[in-house]
Design a protein around this motif. Sequence first.
Motif, short mmCIF file in Angstrom:
data_model
loop_
_atom_site.label_atom_id
_atom_site.label_comp_id
_atom_site.label_asym_id
_atom_site.label_seq_id
_atom_site.Cartn_x
_atom_site.Cartn_y
_atom_site.Cartn_z
N VAL A 1 -6.25 4.53 -7.66
CA VAL A 1 -5.84 4.23 -6.30
C VAL A 1 -4.34 3.93 -6.31
O VAL A 1 -3.84 3.31 -7.24
N THR A 2 -3.64 4.34 -5.27
CA THR A 2 -2.24 3.95 -5.11
C THR A 2 -2.20 2.63 -4.37
O THR A 2 -2.82 2.48 -3.31
N ASP B 1 3.00 -9.90 -3.88
CA ASP B 1 2.02 -9.75 -2.81
C ASP B 1 1.44 -8.35 -2.83
O ASP B 1 2.18 -7.37 -2.82
N LEU B 2 0.11 -8.26 -2.83
CA LEU B 2 -0.55 -6.97 -2.70
C LEU B 2 -0.46 -6.56 -1.23
O LEU B 2 -1.06 -7.19 -0.36
N LEU B 3 0.35 -5.54 -0.97
CA LEU B 3 0.61 -5.10 0.40
C LEU B 3 -0.43 -4.11 0.89
O LEU B 3 -0.95 -4.22 1.99
N LEU B 4 -0.69 -3.09 0.07
CA LEU B 4 -1.62 -2.02 0.40
C LEU B 4 -2.41 -1.64 -0.84
O LEU B 4 -1.86 -1.63 -1.95
N GLU C 1 -6.38 3.10 1.16
CA GLU C 1 -6.60 3.00 2.60
C GLU C 1 -7.48 1.81 2.95
O GLU C 1 -7.88 1.64 4.11
N GLN C 2 -7.80 0.99 1.95
CA GLN C 2 -8.76 -0.09 2.17
C GLN C 2 -8.23 -1.19 3.06
O GLN C 2 -7.04 -1.51 3.04
N VAL D 1 -5.60 -7.34 3.04
CA VAL D 1 -4.90 -6.07 2.85
C VAL D 1 -5.32 -5.14 3.97
O VAL D 1 -6.52 -5.05 4.25
N PRO D 2 -4.40 -4.46 4.64
CA PRO D 2 -2.96 -4.53 4.45
C PRO D 2 -2.43 -5.95 4.68
O PRO D 2 -3.01 -6.72 5.45
#
Length: 169
Positions: free
Chosen positions: A15-16, A109-112, A115-116, A125-126
Motif C-alpha cells: 500500500v502507498t 503523522d500517518l496522513l494517508l 484509499e482507506q 486517516v485521512p
Amino acid sequence: MSSQAPHDESDAKWVTAYVGLGANLGDARRALRQAAQQLAGADGIGELTLSPLYRTAPIESSGPDYINAVASLRTHLAPHELLDVLQHIERLHGRERPYRNAPRTLDLDLLLYGEQRIDTPRLNVPHPRMHQRAFVLRPLLDLAPEMKLQGKSLPELLEACAGQALQAL
C-alpha cells in the motif's frame, strides 16, 4: 531522499502511505532526515521518498519554527502496525507529549494509507486537518502533484492556506 528495498509484491499487499514529518526542537533538519532513514529501514517498508524540507511557523502551537516534510512510502504493514513504527521512531528521538500541540523533537503523522478511511481512538486517516495545513499540502504536492483531497486539487487547497507562511529550505 529515496530508498528502495527489494520486495515481491505478490507476497503481500503493498500500500502507498504518506507520513508527515515535523520538528521544532533541537536539530530539526537532522531529526527529519534520520527519521526518514529509520522509517525506510523498518521491516515492512519497501520504498520511501522524502519531499523537500520546509520551514513553517507553529499553528495552534508555540515554540520555534517547524521544519516539515512528507514521506511517501510503500508498505505491507497494517495501518496500526505502521503507526506503532512511527511512534517508536518518535520515542527514539525523545518525543514527549506533555500537552496537546507541545513543541516537539519529532512528530510523525500517518496522513494517508492507500484509499482507506480509518477512525479509531488511536488513528484517524485521512489525517483530519491535513487539507488545512500548508506544511502538509506543499510537500505532498512535491510528491503527488495529481492528488486530490476532499475532491479538490492540492493547489486549490494550498490557495485556501495562503496566509500560512511557508519557506522552502
